[in-house]
Every structure is written in C-alpha cells, then in structure tokens.
Write a protein that holds these residues in place. Structure first.
Motif, PDB file in Angstrom:
ATOM      1  N   HIS A 182       0.825  -1.216   0.000  1.00 32.87           N
ATOM      2  CA  HIS A 182       0.000   0.000   0.000  1.00 32.87           C
ATOM      3  C   HIS A 182       0.855   1.260   0.000  1.00 32.87           C
ATOM      4  O   HIS A 182       0.412   2.303   0.466  1.00 32.87           O
ATOM      5  CB  HIS A 182      -0.924   0.002   1.222  1.00 32.87           C
ATOM      6  N   LEU A 183       2.074   1.185  -0.544  1.00 35.86           N
ATOM      7  CA  LEU A 183       2.979   2.330  -0.515  1.00 35.86           C
ATOM      8  C   LEU A 183       2.363   3.539  -1.205  1.00 35.86           C
ATOM      9  O   LEU A 183       2.407   4.661  -0.684  1.00 35.86           O
ATOM     10  CB  LEU A 183       4.302   1.956  -1.191  1.00 35.86           C
ATOM     11  N   TYR A 184       1.773   3.330  -2.369  1.00 33.00           N
ATOM     12  CA  TYR A 184       1.259   4.449  -3.143  1.00 33.00           C
ATOM     13  C   TYR A 184      -0.213   4.753  -2.864  1.00 33.00           C
ATOM     14  O   TYR A 184      -0.817   5.592  -3.540  1.00 33.00           O
ATOM     15  CB  TYR A 184       1.517   4.211  -4.628  1.00 33.00           C
ATOM     16  N   ASP A 185      -0.758   4.076  -1.848  1.00 37.83           N
ATOM     17  CA  ASP A 185      -2.073   4.448  -1.323  1.00 37.83           C
ATOM     18  C   ASP A 185      -1.934   5.379  -0.122  1.00 37.83           C
ATOM     19  O   ASP A 185      -2.929   5.963   0.322  1.00 37.83           O
ATOM     20  CB  ASP A 185      -2.864   3.205  -0.901  1.00 37.83           C
ATOM     21  N   PRO A 215       7.121  -6.434  -5.643  1.00 37.18           N
ATOM     22  CA  PRO A 215       6.882  -6.512  -7.090  1.00 37.18           C
ATOM     23  C   PRO A 215       5.639  -5.753  -7.544  1.00 37.18           C
ATOM     24  O   PRO A 215       5.659  -5.104  -8.596  1.00 37.18           O
ATOM     25  CB  PRO A 215       6.746  -8.014  -7.347  1.00 37.18           C
ATOM     26  N   VAL A 216       4.570  -5.812  -6.765  1.00 38.18           N
ATOM     27  CA  VAL A 216       3.333  -5.153  -7.186  1.00 38.18           C
ATOM     28  C   VAL A 216       3.497  -3.643  -7.166  1.00 38.18           C
ATOM     29  O   VAL A 216       3.118  -2.951  -8.115  1.00 38.18           O
ATOM     30  CB  VAL A 216       2.162  -5.576  -6.270  1.00 38.18           C
ATOM     31  N   GLU A 217       4.086  -3.112  -6.090  1.00 37.75           N
ATOM     32  CA  GLU A 217       4.274  -1.669  -5.995  1.00 37.75           C
ATOM     33  C   GLU A 217       5.295  -1.175  -7.022  1.00 37.75           C
ATOM     34  O   GLU A 217       5.173  -0.062  -7.546  1.00 37.75           O
ATOM     35  CB  GLU A 217       4.717  -1.284  -4.583  1.00 37.75           C
ATOM     36  N   SER A 218       6.287  -1.980  -7.318  1.00 37.84           N
ATOM     37  CA  SER A 218       7.264  -1.599  -8.340  1.00 37.84           C
ATOM     38  C   SER A 218       6.593  -1.507  -9.710  1.00 37.84           C
ATOM     39  O   SER A 218       6.803  -0.543 -10.457  1.00 37.84           O
ATOM     40  CB  SER A 218       8.410  -2.614  -8.384  1.00 37.84           C
ATOM     41  N   ARG A 271       5.008   1.436 -14.194  1.00 36.47           N
ATOM     42  CA  ARG A 271       4.062   1.272 -15.307  1.00 36.47           C
ATOM     43  C   ARG A 271       2.992   2.355 -15.308  1.00 36.47           C
ATOM     44  O   ARG A 271       2.581   2.814 -16.383  1.00 36.47           O
ATOM     45  CB  ARG A 271       3.395  -0.117 -15.217  1.00 36.47           C
ATOM     46  N   HIS A 272       2.548   2.789 -14.118  1.00 39.17           N
ATOM     47  CA  HIS A 272       1.378   3.666 -14.071  1.00 39.17           C
ATOM     48  C   HIS A 272       1.628   5.041 -13.450  1.00 39.17           C
ATOM     49  O   HIS A 272       1.018   6.021 -13.885  1.00 39.17           O
ATOM     50  CB  HIS A 272       0.244   2.977 -13.292  1.00 39.17           C
ATOM     51  N   LEU A 273       2.470   5.123 -12.445  1.00 37.59           N
ATOM     52  CA  LEU A 273       2.567   6.363 -11.673  1.00 37.59           C
ATOM     53  C   LEU A 273       3.698   7.280 -12.102  1.00 37.59           C
ATOM     54  O   LEU A 273       3.671   8.473 -11.796  1.00 37.59           O
ATOM     55  CB  LEU A 273       2.729   6.038 -10.173  1.00 37.59           C
ATOM     56  N   LEU A 274       4.707   6.749 -12.785  1.00 35.95           N
ATOM     57  CA  LEU A 274       5.890   7.541 -13.108  1.00 35.95           C
ATOM     58  C   LEU A 274       5.531   8.795 -13.898  1.00 35.95           C
ATOM     59  O   LEU A 274       6.053   9.884 -13.614  1.00 35.95           O
ATOM     60  CB  LEU A 274       6.887   6.695 -13.903  1.00 35.95           C
TER      61      LEU A 274
END
Length: 401
Positions: A47-50, A211-214, A219-222
């Motif tokens: 949940h790093l990016y949540d 792996p999921v957060e990477s 793929r999506h947030l950069l």
C-alpha cells in the motif's frame, strides 16, 4: 573585516546552524520527512502508493509517497525510530550535506588548490539561509543529502564508487540521474556504465521486495505528475511550471510550447557542456547536467534547487572573469534564492489563480537564473587546445606509482 570573519569562521557557522535548528524544531512541520517515515512501511504491505499524509492545515492537500519503491526501502528504518530522534538525525545529516556540498564545489571549481576550512565554514553559514536550503531543511527534504551524494560521486576517482553513488541517488529520487550526463561529458564512460548498473540494481532489488508496488510505480505512476502537486503552482520552478502559469493550466503540453522549451534547454545545455569540456571545467559540467534535469522535469519545487549553492560558488571562483553576464547570473540567483521571492509569490498567487505576466515572469526566477548560468558556461573561452578533464582513476594510479 575579512580577517575577522576568517578567524571566527567556526563560531559563525555554529551560530548559523544552531539558529537554523531552532527554527526547524520550533516552527517547521517537516512534513516531507513524515511522508518518508510514515509512508515507507507500505512497501512491505503493498500500500505504498495508497498512503496519504493528512496535515494539520485543513486547506492543505494530503501528501502521497511519490518516490520509487527503492526509496521506501532506504527510508524504512526511520519508521522504527522515535520521531524526535528522526528529526535530530535528519537535520544533522542535512547540515553536514550542505557543508559537504560547499566543500565539494570548491574542490571542483579550484582543482589542485587546497580547500580552506574557514572559507567552507563561512559559505556554509551563508547558504543555510538560501531558500532551497532553508526551505528544504524545514520540510525535512532529501534533496540536500542526495546532492551531497552526487557531489561525492563526482569527486571519486574510482569509477565503481562514482557510478554507484550517482546510480543509488537516482534510485532514491530520479533527478540525480543528471549525474550520468556529467560522467559522459567528463569522459568517464566506465563510471557512467557503473551508474546505470547501480540504478538498475535499485530497481531490481525493489522489484524483488515489492513486485506489485514496483510495477505500479514504473508502469502507471511515473508519468502521473498530477499526483505530485499542482502544475501551475508558483513553487513549481520547472519549464513546464512556468509555461503553465504563463500560457494556461498545463502549459500548452498538447501543443509545442513545453516540448519546444525543453528542446531549447537541451540545446543550451549541450553548448554549455561543450564549452565546459573544452575548458576542463568539471563543476560547470556538473551544474549544466543537473540544471537540465531540473528544467526538463514536469515538477521541480523551489526547494529542489539546492544546486544554486554550487552555482554561486562557481560564478564567484570558477567562472570566466570580467563578464557582465556572470554578474547578472549572480544577481538572479540572489533574487531567486536569497530573497525568498517564490514563497512570497506563492502566497500572493496560489495554484489555480490566474497571474499577470509580470508576476508570471518573476515566478520563473530559478529557471531564469539557471538559464543565465548556462549562458555564462557556454560563453566562456576555451583553452588553446581542447582539454578533457583528467580521469581521476588514472591520476590516482600515476600518483601511486
């Protein structure tokens, strides 16, 4: 007066640092440091990016974790340290980084000349009050430590150490990747390869742990700069931020304005790098590379511009003498970083509110200062014959033999 300052340089820098620490602990929130500390454990839970840091100010937007997953792994130990101790250690680390950035700038600007401790102390005491440094310290920002790490890498003769420093710094926050451009310009190709390998290693390590957060980040947030903050904020001192304030909501990204500005900055950087290489001016090369990244990034907050410190030192001690353009660059840096014009204009014109052209131009203080500095670098006369900066590894090997 100069002799008095030199004799009391240690006392002056200590007083400046104590004053800064007093302001930081009594009046600063250090909410960026809180994001690092409180958001980092999310790398282990998926949940790093949540994560969102809700601040005490009801009008302040929640702050997400915006750095690569590897940064969360680096910041993870902070989550297990008491908050008061985290603040103390971070502030001391940042103050040491500021002093090292000054010392390293002198070492690159005046190669072969001993760096005088008194001069380092006096410059450190002064630059602590520049807006990018002071504001960054108040926020608990990581910009100063990363700039110091990039400077240390530039000074290292060993290509593995130089490349690892820049690659790891870029793995924590992408902007130090400009150091690779510096390595290539300086003819240090092995160090550049090591930097690319070190950066790839940070990505791979984070992918193994999270792996999921990477995947989510790369793929999506950069490319989602909107989650970092409002593009048109006065505090966004990138070319895209300037275009957004002067031309409309997103600076004409759909048209040619922002891409054209980036291409113009790339051309100016290329000319500056060429001139610096011909003179063997390593600090000018490093500044040109770092400035290009700050100019071209979608968002470069004013407190990211800690490279104003090496720029002022280069303009004073390393730039070609007798040029009015250099004086104009110094004046622009003093206006941008010394007068706190960006926070003042931000208070007058919050993001989303239209601004007049005079205010819009004044709100581009850092890009204007960087542009003038690139012009000074590019206009400097080369030596009689093209001179590549000596490879530090070869110099060290000859000295050992």
């Amino acid at each position: 007066m100069t002799s008095w300052l030199t004799r009391h340089a240690t006392l002056i820098v200590v007083c400046s640092a104590v004053a800064h620490l007093t302001v930081a602990f009594c009046a600063a929130d250090m909410f960026d440091l809180r994001v690092y500390r409180e958001g980092a454990p999310g790398v282990l839970t998926g949940h790093l990016y949540d994560f969102r840091l809700v601040r005490a100010d009801p009008g302040a937007p929640p702050l997400p974790f915006t750095y690569p997953p590897f940064a969360a792994l680096v910041f993870l130990p902070l989550a297990y340290v008491p908050w008061w101790l985290t603040q103390v250690v971070w502030q001391l680390l940042s103050l040491a980084a500021a002093m090292y950035l000054v010392r390293g700038s002198f070492a690159l600007a005046r190669p072969g000349t001993a760096v005088e401790p008194a001069r380092v102390f006096l410059w450190t005491a002064a630059v602590l009050w520049l807006e990018p440094v002071s504001h960054g310290l108040a926020l608990g920002q990581v910009s100063l430590p990363l700039a110091a790490l990039s400077m240390a890498a530039a000074l290292r003769p060993n290509p593995l150490a130089a490349g690892a420093g820049i690659g790891i710094a870029a793995g924590i926050k992408l902007t130090p990747a400009g150091g690779v451009v510096y390595l290539l310009a300086a003819g240090r190709r092995r160090a550049a390869v090591c930097a690319a390998f070190a950066f790839a290693s940070t990505v791979a390590l984070a992918a193994l742990v999270a792996p999921v957060e990477s995947w989510r980040y790369w793929r999506h947030l950069l490319g989602d700069s909107g989650r970092i903050g409002p593009m048109a904020s006065v505090e966004n001192q990138s070319l895209r931020g300037c275009a957004a304030r002067l031309l409309g909501h997103d600076g004409g990204v759909a048209g040619l304005w922002w891409p054209g500005a980036v291409l113009l900055a790339a051309a100016a950087t290329g000319l500056a790098l060429r001139a610096a290489v011909l003179r063997g001016d390593r600090l000018a090369m490093l500044l040109a590379a770092q400035f290009f990244v700050l100019l071209a990034s979608p968002i470069s907050w004013s407190h990211h511009w800690v490279w104003a410190v090496p720029a002022l030192i280069w303009l004073r001690y390393g730039a070609p003498r007798g040029r009015r353009l250099g004086g104009a660059a110094v004046a622009m840096w003093v206006l941008a970083a010394g007068t706190w014009i960006v926070p003042a204009l931000h208070a007058l014109a919050p993001a989303g509110r239209p601004v007049s052209w005079p205010v819009g131009v004044a709100a581009c203080a850092y890009p204007l200062a960087a542009g003038l500095t690139l012009a000074v670098v590019a206009s400097g006369r080369p030596t009689v014959a093209p001179v590549r900066p000596p490879d530090p590894a070869k110099v060290a090997a000859r000295s050992a033999s």
